[in-house]
Design an enzyme around this catalytic site. Structure first.
Site: not given
Length: 365
Positions: A85, A259
């Protein structure tokens, strides 16, 4: 009476031939007999087969359930897909694409393009081809942190290597980590470990791998492996999409912690799987089970941060003064959402060269 010398020699010759023939026949028969060690192995075969079957059953239990991907093919199990990303770092991205494109076992690269309103460098990339692997730019309508965790239909491999857009990992490190992931396909295998620390007030604080735990004093264990440089099964992308809406709202609110949320989701998933590693729910845990940790830490030999090379001067979110406070907040908020703390500690660390005590990752959050 004296026997002629020639007759004596002839008699000895006739006697030697039968002896030689017997020796040859005996040697041939001996060769046909199984060796003592081979006989012992055959004798143990029945019990060994049963033991091996038990091991295979345990391995099967430890793997995620089958899906519509064809397991066992070169394209799914022996190759991987890179997902990066990116936001406002096109020049660094092009360097990373050039670095990773010839990586062994790489199937394709997917670039999650978060520069809303700007065209990705697809034409530039194509004009400089052909390239060893396909690069697919996924243009996003909003700059969200969790855009990278979509279950992209173009992913046709079991393994996903997710990378931040400022992280360059050496080819040997990636290859070694991929070999480790194939041994732990239901866990996150990556290069950046982190931990949660339980404070005296039973609140959770986010810390680095080396941070001392106030309860046991150890700084050599972790409970999370960050996905900004990690392998994991592609199925965990869909798993994240299936998490409670409050989890997605938290990630969008903070533009952070996706995450951490993935580590929570994987820990909960592993705790629910049958097999010898499953633990019993503890009293008051509201369903949380003691199980395997979400991640496996692979100590990198050569991993670099290219952030300063970006001509845009854009600095990552981990430079924000509130970054670490947000991550501690996320730990506590996620524990509230799930009703428990599912993260499990581990001190397993794998390295290409020896087994050092721990690695220093204080340079990044």
């Amino acid at each position: 009476m004296r026997v002629p010398r020639g007759w004596s020699t002839l008699r000895r010759t006739h006697l030697l031939w039968p002896l030689l023939l017997l020796l040859l026949v005996g040697a041939a028969l001996t060769a046909l007999l199984p060796a003592a060690e081979e006989q012992q192995q055959q004798h143990r075969a029945g019990s060994d087969d049963a033991a091996l079957l038990g091991v295979l059953r345990r391995v099967a239990f430890s793997r995620p359930p089958p899906d519509n991907h064809v397991d066992g093919t070169e394209g799914t199990r022996e190759r991987f897909t890179i997902v990066i990303q990116t936001y406002n770092r096109t020049d660094v991205l092009l360097k990373l694409l050039n670095h990773y494109q010839a990586m062994p076992h790489l199937q394709k690269m997917i670039i999650v393009w978060n520069n809303v309103g700007e065209q990705p460098p697809q034409k530039l990339w194509d004009s400089l081809g052909p390239h060893p692997v396909e690069v697919i730019f996924k243009v996003q309508s909003a700059n969200r942190m969790r855009n990278r965790l979509q279950s992209f239909p173009e992913i046709d491999t079991d393994a996903v290597l997710m990378l931040d857009d400022d992280t360059l990992v050496s080819v040997p490190d990636v290859s070694f980590a991929f070999s480790v992931w194939k041994q732990f396909p239901d866990q996150i295998v990556g290069f950046v470990p982190r931990k949660h620390v339980v404070t005296a007030g039973r609140m959770y604080s986010y810390g680095s791998f080396e941070l001392q735990d106030p309860e046991i004093g150890g700084g050599d264990r972790y409970s999370m492996v960050l996905i900004g440089a990690a392998f994991f099964h592609h199925r965990y992308l869909q798993l994240f999409q299936e998490q409670p809406p409050a989890v997605h709202e938290l990630v969008d609110q903070t533009q952070n912690c996706d995450d951490i949320a993935v580590n929570f989701a994987v820990s909960l998933y592993l705790a629910q799987q049958p097999g010898p590693f499953r633990g019993a729910s503890s009293p008051g845990s509201k369903g949380a089970a003691a199980g395997r940790p979400a991640g496996v830490f692979v100590r990198p030999v050569d991993m670099r941060n290219l952030e300063k090379e970006a001509s845009s001067g854009y600095l990552g979110m981990w430079h924000r003064p509130e970054h670490l406070l947000q991550r501690s907040y996320c730990l506590n908020r996620l524990a509230q959402i799930y009703g428990a703390m599912p993260l499990r500690f581990s001190n397993l660390m794998l390295c290409q060269f020896g087994f050092p005590s721990y690695a220093n990752h204080k340079n990044k959050g």
